[in-house]
Design a protein around this motif. Structure first.
Motif, short mmCIF file in Angstrom:
data_model
loop_
_atom_site.label_atom_id
_atom_site.label_comp_id
_atom_site.label_asym_id
_atom_site.label_seq_id
_atom_site.Cartn_x
_atom_site.Cartn_y
_atom_site.Cartn_z
N ALA A 47 -19.83 32.27 40.52
CA ALA A 47 -20.71 31.29 39.91
C ALA A 47 -19.98 30.69 38.72
CB ALA A 47 -22.00 31.96 39.45
N PRO A 48 -20.15 29.39 38.51
CA PRO A 48 -19.36 28.73 37.48
C PRO A 48 -19.73 29.18 36.08
CG PRO A 48 -21.03 27.26 38.36
CD PRO A 48 -21.05 28.49 39.21
N SER A 49 -18.74 29.19 35.22
CA SER A 49 -18.98 29.46 33.81
C SER A 49 -18.85 28.14 33.06
CB SER A 49 -17.95 30.46 33.28
OG SER A 49 -16.67 29.88 33.32
N ALA A 50 -19.16 28.16 31.79
CA ALA A 50 -19.10 26.92 31.02
C ALA A 50 -17.71 26.35 31.02
CB ALA A 50 -19.57 27.19 29.60
N SER A 51 -16.72 27.21 30.92
CA SER A 51 -15.36 26.72 30.85
C SER A 51 -14.90 26.18 32.18
CB SER A 51 -14.43 27.85 30.41
OG SER A 51 -14.49 28.90 31.33
N ALA A 72 -16.61 22.43 28.22
CA ALA A 72 -16.99 22.88 26.88
C ALA A 72 -18.08 23.93 26.98
CB ALA A 72 -17.47 21.69 26.05
N ARG A 73 -18.43 24.48 25.82
CA ARG A 73 -19.41 25.56 25.77
C ARG A 73 -20.80 25.09 26.13
NH1 ARG A 73 -18.79 27.34 19.85
NH2 ARG A 73 -20.79 28.34 20.33
N TRP A 74 -21.05 23.79 26.05
CA TRP A 74 -22.42 23.33 26.25
C TRP A 74 -22.96 23.66 27.63
CZ3 TRP A 74 -23.11 20.03 30.26
CH2 TRP A 74 -22.03 19.27 30.68
N ALA A 75 -22.10 23.66 28.66
CA ALA A 75 -22.59 23.93 30.01
C ALA A 75 -23.10 25.35 30.16
CB ALA A 75 -21.49 23.65 31.04
N ASP A 76 -22.38 26.30 29.54
CA ASP A 76 -22.87 27.69 29.58
C ASP A 76 -24.17 27.82 28.81
OD1 ASP A 76 -21.63 29.43 31.22
OD2 ASP A 76 -20.30 30.31 29.73
N ALA A 77 -24.26 27.11 27.68
CA ALA A 77 -25.49 27.16 26.91
C ALA A 77 -26.67 26.64 27.72
CB ALA A 77 -25.34 26.35 25.62
N VAL A 78 -26.45 25.59 28.50
CA VAL A 78 -27.51 25.06 29.36
C VAL A 78 -27.87 26.09 30.44
CG1 VAL A 78 -28.08 23.27 31.05
CG2 VAL A 78 -26.93 22.66 28.91
N ARG A 79 -26.85 26.68 31.07
CA ARG A 79 -27.11 27.66 32.13
C ARG A 79 -27.96 28.83 31.64
NH1 ARG A 79 -21.93 26.36 33.72
NH2 ARG A 79 -22.05 25.24 35.69
N VAL A 88 -26.61 21.08 19.98
CA VAL A 88 -25.53 20.89 19.00
C VAL A 88 -24.23 20.53 19.70
CG1 VAL A 88 -24.12 22.07 17.26
CG2 VAL A 88 -26.60 22.41 17.30
N GLN A 89 -23.92 21.25 20.77
CA GLN A 89 -22.66 21.00 21.47
C GLN A 89 -22.63 19.62 22.13
OE1 GLN A 89 -19.93 22.96 21.69
NE2 GLN A 89 -20.84 24.45 20.30
N LEU A 90 -23.74 19.23 22.73
CA LEU A 90 -23.79 17.93 23.40
C LEU A 90 -23.71 16.79 22.38
CD1 LEU A 90 -26.50 18.75 26.07
CD2 LEU A 90 -24.15 18.04 26.56
N ASP A 91 -24.39 16.94 21.27
CA ASP A 91 -24.38 15.88 20.27
C ASP A 91 -23.04 15.74 19.58
OD1 ASP A 91 -26.97 15.28 20.90
OD2 ASP A 91 -27.87 16.20 19.12
N ALA A 92 -22.18 16.76 19.71
CA ALA A 92 -20.85 16.70 19.10
C ALA A 92 -19.83 16.02 20.00
CB ALA A 92 -20.38 18.11 18.75
N GLY A 518 -24.58 22.36 34.28
CA GLY A 518 -25.17 23.64 33.90
C GLY A 518 -26.57 23.88 34.40
N LEU A 519 -27.12 22.97 35.22
CA LEU A 519 -28.50 23.11 35.70
C LEU A 519 -28.51 23.74 37.09
CD1 LEU A 519 -29.81 19.72 34.32
CD2 LEU A 519 -30.46 22.00 33.51
N ASP A 520 -28.04 24.98 37.15
CA ASP A 520 -27.86 25.65 38.44
C ASP A 520 -29.18 25.95 39.14
OD1 ASP A 520 -25.54 26.06 36.68
OD2 ASP A 520 -24.73 27.17 38.38
N ALA A 521 -30.22 26.27 38.39
CA ALA A 521 -31.50 26.57 39.03
C ALA A 521 -32.02 25.34 39.77
CB ALA A 521 -32.52 27.02 37.99
N GLU A 522 -31.89 24.16 39.16
CA GLU A 522 -32.31 22.93 39.83
C GLU A 522 -31.39 22.63 41.01
OE1 GLU A 522 -32.26 23.45 36.71
OE2 GLU A 522 -34.19 22.81 35.89
#
Length: 762
Positions: A47-51, A72-79, A88-92, A518-522
């Motif tokens: 399964a994919p990780s953020a990186s 970036a880290r944002w994808a893992d944060a979403v997962r 924070v990560q997305l807005d950066a 990062g929206l694996d459930a969907e």
């Protein structure tokens, strides 16, 4: 985690729900081709990780190209649903990246989860034209946000077209906020007329709570009060029910005494017995309903609230009063004593009751419980003849099967191994489930060994170890063989020599895009309608293809279900090779692997144990909610989670308990805490995760015959006994997948029986 209903797996998890896994698959943009599932000869992509996740650009207008943002880290944060961090990560990100359609989509989803509905409306307005892959989802989620932040009329029009109760509820809320109270109430009236078809009381509770609020705003107090009374009684224990009871108090309205009693009983059934006690205390003072009914309800509430001294006192008082439940009260007073740590006195009372009332059903139960608690207390010479007495008096008794099994355990530990061996052999042959038969056979081998027939014991243990490798029975049999100095059979038969032929797999575009953000459930939901079509081009390997596709997702619920439907038992009876490793990974997936392994290391939990619990607890369904409100992947009870959150210094929000990040963090901490309490003994910690540490403490005392297989066999709850065996069998599989034979920890036969469980254990 105590007394929860959960998904119960059969042998190796087959035949109950489903499982899932993966085959080698082609990487998505930004993914590596290495396997995060790991283990010997790993052939499946993880399964994919953020990186390993970067947004794909499939939805850009034709003729345009743009490089995807760097992983970036944002994808893992979403997962993991760490929404604040994701924001924070997305807005950066650079402005150009933030304006990409898929990035606007994920940012809008994050805003919606954080309660910033207005931002979601802004980001999703017109987005469906730029991201046609997700047009239906964008339109719906914009309507959800609009029902909170406006435009309300638009949201009401969208949800008003649906027949689902939840959508009708949303439509009514939007109309309410738009000031159209009459239309909102009409919508709720229509929805409630069809609510009887719903199996979930929570659906009707939400509708009635909304109607009560709107009717009050309209000055229609009779409607308001009727709905609030329904909520206070029928939805007791739900948030809407408790809010309804509070609203009645605010309006200076009260429930009729009989409804107060019904509310108290409903709270007890919902696992909130402490909240029921004050209601019952007040009813007892007023004496407005039959006194015995109130006293029984109060005693039951005290028992369910684990206030055992007060429960014993309440039932003892009841046992002195005339009435049809006198004998029941005598039984329950002894039951409260036993649960409160005074088992010896409880045994005396049960024996007295059984001799006084003979064939009464409570007398039958008392005799059986007396024998069972003698067994648990290590008084085997007394327990064995008491079981004989029970079986003679109640040849068709409700507890006959349990009594025969437990009698054999008592005989096994009471220097009567030949009698035990005969009974265990008969029970094994009659067992309906193969895993139950093998656990009985392993104990039969122990009985033969204690009877002096070492050769027969070695034969039986060797057969069990070979027949169902890596099961709890096989692990116990191997430990017994080692202790007896006998040769050990292979841990599992070696893999068949077949070359791997990896499949060239990819996800349908909508699922692929959702995974990339990062929206694996969907993404799982988007893949589901395409299963047959997606697997059709892999004739003869459809199951492998489906598992491989779902293996690209961090979310493992559907992988698990596909595995149960598609993977057969023969594939689990020998080690997997390159060609069929996908089948094991299908049945034993490892969602959120990086996060889980980090938490296992942090809390000194054996590698694989969190996934082993998750598999048994929720079948990897983060939305799982038990009838007593155990929540999420690790089925945490809210009160347990709240205490764990306080100990790790984490703010606790019940609404966030389904989040993988929150559920995994608190559940990992809790199983680590139990392991520390029980001296790093997985058998005891896993039992405590299911039944509670205080219950496990009751089953341990110096002097008992406490080797691991016997200790598990004597667990008095069928659910917990089977749970421990299945979780430890899961663990052996996960360990083998991690590192082959060498990684599988032997089952330690020694169980510490002098552990002191702290009074404040939970």
């Amino acid at each position: 985690m105590v007394q929860r209903r959960r998904i119960v797996m059969g042998l190796f998890g087959l035949g109950a729900l489903g499982l899932g896994a993966c085959a080698r698959s082609m990487p998505m943009p930004g993914e590596t081709t290495s396997s995060a599932e790991g283990g010997p000869s790993a052939s499946a992509s993880a399964a994919p990780s953020a990186s390993a996740a970067a947004p794909v650009a499939t939805a850009l207008p034709a003729g345009t190209t743009a490089p995807a943002p760097s992983p970036a880290r944002w994808a893992d944060a979403v997962r993991l649903e760490r929404w604040d961090e994701a924001e924070v990560q997305l807005d950066a990100l650079p402005e150009a990246d933030r304006q990409r359609p898929e990035m606007r989509y994920v940012r809008g989803r994050v805003a919606l989860e954080r309660g910033d509905a207005a931002r979601t409306v802004e980001l999703f307005t017109g987005l469906e034209k730029e991201l046609p892959l997700l047009v239906d989802d964008i339109v719906r989620r914009r309507a959800e946000a609009a029902s909170v932040a406006g435009p309300f009329a638009e949201a009401a029009a969208f949800f008003g077209k649906s027949r689902s109760l939840s959508d009708q509820h949303r439509a009514a809320l939007a109309l309410e906020k738009d000031g159209q109270l009459a239309q909102a109430r009409t919508t709720l009236d229509r929805a409630l007329a069809g609510a009887g078809r719903s199996r979930r009381k929570s659906d009707e509770a939400k509708l009635r709570a909304a109607r009560a609020r709107i009717a009050e705003a309209q000055g229609l107090l009779p409607i308001t009060i009727a709905d609030l009374r329904w909520l206070a009684v029928e939805a007791a224990g739900l948030p809407e029910g408790e809010a309804g009871a509070a609203a009645l108090d605010r309006l200076k309205q009260s429930l009729a005494p009989k409804d107060q009693l019904a509310r108290a009983l409903a709270l007890v059934r919902a696992g909130q017995a402490e909240a029921a006690v004050p209601i019952l205390d007040e009813l007892e003072k007023k004496k407005t309903v039959p006194h015995l009914d109130v006293l029984h309800a109060r005693a039951e509430a005290k028992l369910k609230a684990r206030d055992y001294p007060e429960a014993e006192k309440a039932f003892r008082v009841l046992s002195t009063l005339p009435g049809p439940r006198k004998v029941e009260a005598m039984y329950q007073s002894a039951n409260a004593l036993a649960r409160g740590g005074q088992a010896d006195e409880a045994i005396k009372r049960w024996l007295d009751l059984s001799s006084r009332f003979k064939k009464n059903s409570w007398a039958e139960r008392s005799l059986y419980q007396a024998a069972r608690w003698l067994l648990l207390r290590g008084r085997y010479d007394e327990a064995a003849p008491l079981y004989t007495r029970y079986l003679a008096l109640f040849p068709k008794g409700a507890y006959r099967e349990d009594a025969e099994y437990e009698q054999a355990l008592a005989q096994l530990s009471a220097s009567q191994p030949k009698l035990a061996q005969k009974t265990l052999s008969r029970l094994a042959k009659a067992a309906k489930k193969p895993d139950e038969a093998q656990k009985l056979r392993e104990l039969e081998g122990l009985a033969a060994f204690r009877a002096g027939d070492r050769d027969e014991a070695v034969r039986i243990w060797t057969e069990v170890a070979r027949t169902f490798p890596l099961s709890f029975a096989a692990l116990a049999a191997r430990s017994r063989l080692a202790a007896a100095g006998a040769p050990l059979p292979p841990l599992i038969e070696p893999a068949a020599a077949r070359p791997a032929n990896p499949l060239d797999l990819d996800l349908p575009d909508p699922a692929r895009m959702l995974v990339s953000v990062g929206l694996d459930a969907e993404a799982e939901g988007r893949l589901l309608p395409f299963e047959r079509e997606a697997a059709a081009r892999f004739a003869g390997r459809e199951a492998e293809a489906l598992c491989g596709m779902y293996g690209k997702l961090a979310h493992a619920r559907r992988r698990y279900r596909v595995g149960v439907a598609q993977v057969g038992m023969p594939q689990l009876l020998r080690a997997p090779g390159e060609a069929d490793r996908w089948a094991w990974e299908c049945l034993y997936p490892r969602p959120y692997l990086d996060e889980v392994q980090k938490l296992e290391g942090e809390h000194e939990v054996p590698r694989g144990l969190v996934h082993s619990l998750m598999r048994q607890e929720s079948a990897f369904d983060q939305e799982a909610l038990s009838p007593v409100f155990a929540v999420g992947l690790l089925q945490l009870m809210p009160k347990t989670a709240e205490k764990a959150a306080a100990e790790v210094g984490m703010s606790f929000e019940p609404s966030r308990l389904k989040s993988p990040h929150v559920n995994l963090r608190l559940g990992s901490y809790y199983i680590g805490k139990l392991l520390k309490t029980f001296r790093k003994t997985p058998v005891l910690a896993v039992a405590a995760y299911n039944a509670g540490p205080k219950a496990v403490g009751q089953w341990m005392r110096p002097g008992v015959d406490a080797e691991a297989d016997l200790w598990v066999a004597r667990i008095p709850y069928d659910e917990t006994r089977n749970y421990v065996a299945r979780v430890l069998g899961n663990l052996a599989r996960y360990q083998w997948m991690e590192g082959g034979d060498a990684a599988v920890a032997p089952l330690a036969l020694e169980v510490p029986v002098d552990v002191e469980v702290p009074p404040d254990a939970y």
